[in-house]
Design a protein around this motif. Structure first.
Motif, mmCIF file in Angstrom:
data_model
loop_
_atom_site.group_PDB
_atom_site.id
_atom_site.type_symbol
_atom_site.label_atom_id
_atom_site.label_comp_id
_atom_site.label_asym_id
_atom_site.label_seq_id
_atom_site.Cartn_x
_atom_site.Cartn_y
_atom_site.Cartn_z
ATOM 1 N N ARG A 6 12.120 7.804 0.252
ATOM 2 C CA ARG A 6 10.731 8.703 0.327
ATOM 3 C C ARG A 6 9.721 7.546 0.397
ATOM 4 O O ARG A 6 9.926 6.443 0.392
ATOM 5 C CB ARG A 6 10.335 9.502 -0.672
ATOM 6 N N LEU A 7 8.336 7.926 1.106
ATOM 7 C CA LEU A 7 7.290 7.035 1.005
ATOM 8 C C LEU A 7 6.416 7.438 0.291
ATOM 9 O O LEU A 7 6.012 8.834 -0.207
ATOM 10 C CB LEU A 7 6.532 7.097 2.394
ATOM 11 N N MET A 8 5.958 6.384 -0.874
ATOM 12 C CA MET A 8 4.840 6.884 -1.705
ATOM 13 C C MET A 8 3.594 6.094 -1.490
ATOM 14 O O MET A 8 3.719 4.847 -1.530
ATOM 15 C CB MET A 8 5.365 6.520 -3.329
ATOM 16 N N ASP A 11 1.054 -1.246 -0.096
ATOM 17 C CA ASP A 11 0.111 0.158 -0.097
ATOM 18 C C ASP A 11 0.849 1.173 -0.151
ATOM 19 O O ASP A 11 0.635 2.216 -0.530
ATOM 20 C CB ASP A 11 -0.899 0.008 1.242
ATOM 21 N N VAL A 12 1.846 1.173 0.726
ATOM 22 C CA VAL A 12 3.081 2.012 0.588
ATOM 23 C C VAL A 12 4.411 1.761 0.126
ATOM 24 O O VAL A 12 4.795 0.542 0.160
ATOM 25 C CB VAL A 12 3.111 3.055 2.073
ATOM 26 N N LEU A 57 8.472 13.142 1.696
ATOM 27 C CA LEU A 57 9.878 13.259 1.079
ATOM 28 C C LEU A 57 11.008 13.154 2.430
ATOM 29 O O LEU A 57 10.549 13.909 3.530
ATOM 30 C CB LEU A 57 10.094 14.454 0.296
ATOM 31 N N ALA A 58 12.087 12.865 2.368
ATOM 32 C CA ALA A 58 13.136 12.781 3.229
ATOM 33 C C ALA A 58 14.098 13.687 2.625
ATOM 34 O O ALA A 58 14.957 13.490 1.653
ATOM 35 C CB ALA A 58 13.698 11.572 3.387
ATOM 36 N N VAL A 67 2.646 5.356 -6.994
ATOM 37 C CA VAL A 67 3.277 4.548 -7.694
ATOM 38 C C VAL A 67 2.268 4.038 -9.097
ATOM 39 O O VAL A 67 3.318 3.714 -10.306
ATOM 40 C CB VAL A 67 3.560 3.218 -6.807
ATOM 41 N N ASP A 68 1.119 3.727 -8.892
ATOM 42 C CA ASP A 68 0.423 3.677 -10.099
ATOM 43 C C ASP A 68 0.606 4.574 -11.108
ATOM 44 O O ASP A 68 0.704 4.335 -12.314
ATOM 45 C CB ASP A 68 -1.135 3.441 -9.706
#
Length: 323
Positions: free
Chosen positions: A165-167, A94-95, A125-126, A172-173
């Protein structure tokens, strides 16, 4: 912003290229962090990008011990951008959180990222607030790259933000819809947009091994980034041609006036050679910039895949393939 589920499926994506010395440290740190966060539904997607050492062997052995580990073995070295694309394509969470295997980007931030995601942000964002672990030259060239890229590009990229980073799955799709094969991932991440927030951290030193990016590779990477998201260099060559033409006209007018006044040609073999060499340099630079864009068109027109997978390893993937 709508709140998300408390326990999403997490996909960690990590490209590996000749990182045998860092593998043990990487899994020890990442799995410890995920366990402390209470994550039970997660996967670590490891992409072997044609490593020459025993990276693949260690990754496969780890996948046999840990059902959360998935190994994607590319048929050869396609480069980090392609390996990162392969990992993102493979991820089912999911992430999705891309991270370097050298642990310069601390996995401890994953908890903070998940908190921001649960608060409703699609991208977390990191940002590297302190890059003292990098060399002086690398820091200065990085600053110059961000300044030049963001000045020229219609899609600015966040300064000092890498791939870490987390998306959300939705992001992503969207990335998967982008068809280009010469991929500059930082630019693609920025281009898709979505609701984002930034957290800062201090970048650590590598836990083991040496960086695989030489000075020349970094220069080529910067050129790739600028030409991927801007046609400004082409316009600059036009402006340079106009300026040089005006200077040449002024120079020619000065020669004519001096000849009419003094009755002799304007001496200056050295200055004439300097002008010729300058014009030749401008022309070569212009041809090089045009060639860079033509080369990109040529590579895209072939329609070759970004990467090729030789084999996948992991208990979950093996179970899926036997169905």
């Amino acid at each position: 912003m709508l709140a998300r589920q408390p326990h999403p499926r997490v996909s960690i994506v990590a490209p590996f290229y000749n990182e045998s010395d860092a593998i043990r440290h990487f899994f020890a740190k990442v799995t410890t962090v995920l366990d402390e966060l209470g994550c039970t539904d997660y996967e670590i997607v490891c992409v072997n990008d044609g490593s020459k050492d025993d990276t693949l062997t260690q990754l496969v052995e780890t996948s046999r011990r840990d059902p959360h580990v998935v190994v994607v073995d590319l048929s050869r070295n396609f480069g980090k951008e392609a390996a990162l694309t392969a990992g993102i394509d493979e991820a089912t969470g999911d992430v999705i959180i891309p991270i370097d295997s050298d642990l310069q980007d601390p996995p401890e931030l994953i908890g903070v990222m998940l908190e921001q995601w649960r608060a409703g942000f699609d991208v977390v964002l990191a940002k590297r607030a302190d890059r003292s672990s990098d060399g002086y030259l690398k820091r200065r060239t990085a600053e110059l790259f961000y300044r030049v890229h963001n000045r020229l590009s219609d899609t600015p990229i966040p300064e000092n933000v890498g791939d870490y980073r987390l998306m959300d799955r939705m992001v992503v799709d969207a990335l998967k819809l982008l068809p280009e094969r010469r991929r500059f991932m930082k630019g693609l991440f920025a281009w898709v947009g979505f609701r984002s927030t930034t957290i800062e951290y201090v970048r650590d030193r590598r836990v083991a091994g040496n960086t695989k990016f030489s000075g020349l590779k970094l220069i080529n990477f910067a050129i790739e980034g600028i030409t991927s998201f801007s046609t400004a260099p082409l316009r600059l060559t036009t402006y340079a041609g106009i300026v040089v033409s005006l200077l040449a006209f002024i120079y020619a007018a000065a020669v004519v006036i001096r000849t009419l006044v003094h009755g002799i040609d304007w001496p200056g073999y050295s200055s004439l050679i300097a002008v010729v060499l300058f014009l030749g340099g401008v022309q070569l630079i212009s041809v090089g910039i045009v060639g860079e864009y033509i080369g990109r068109i040529y590579m895209e027109s072939k329609g070759r895949p970004v990467y090729l997978v030789q084999r996948r390893y992991g208990k979950r993937r093996d179970a899926e393939e036997t169905r």
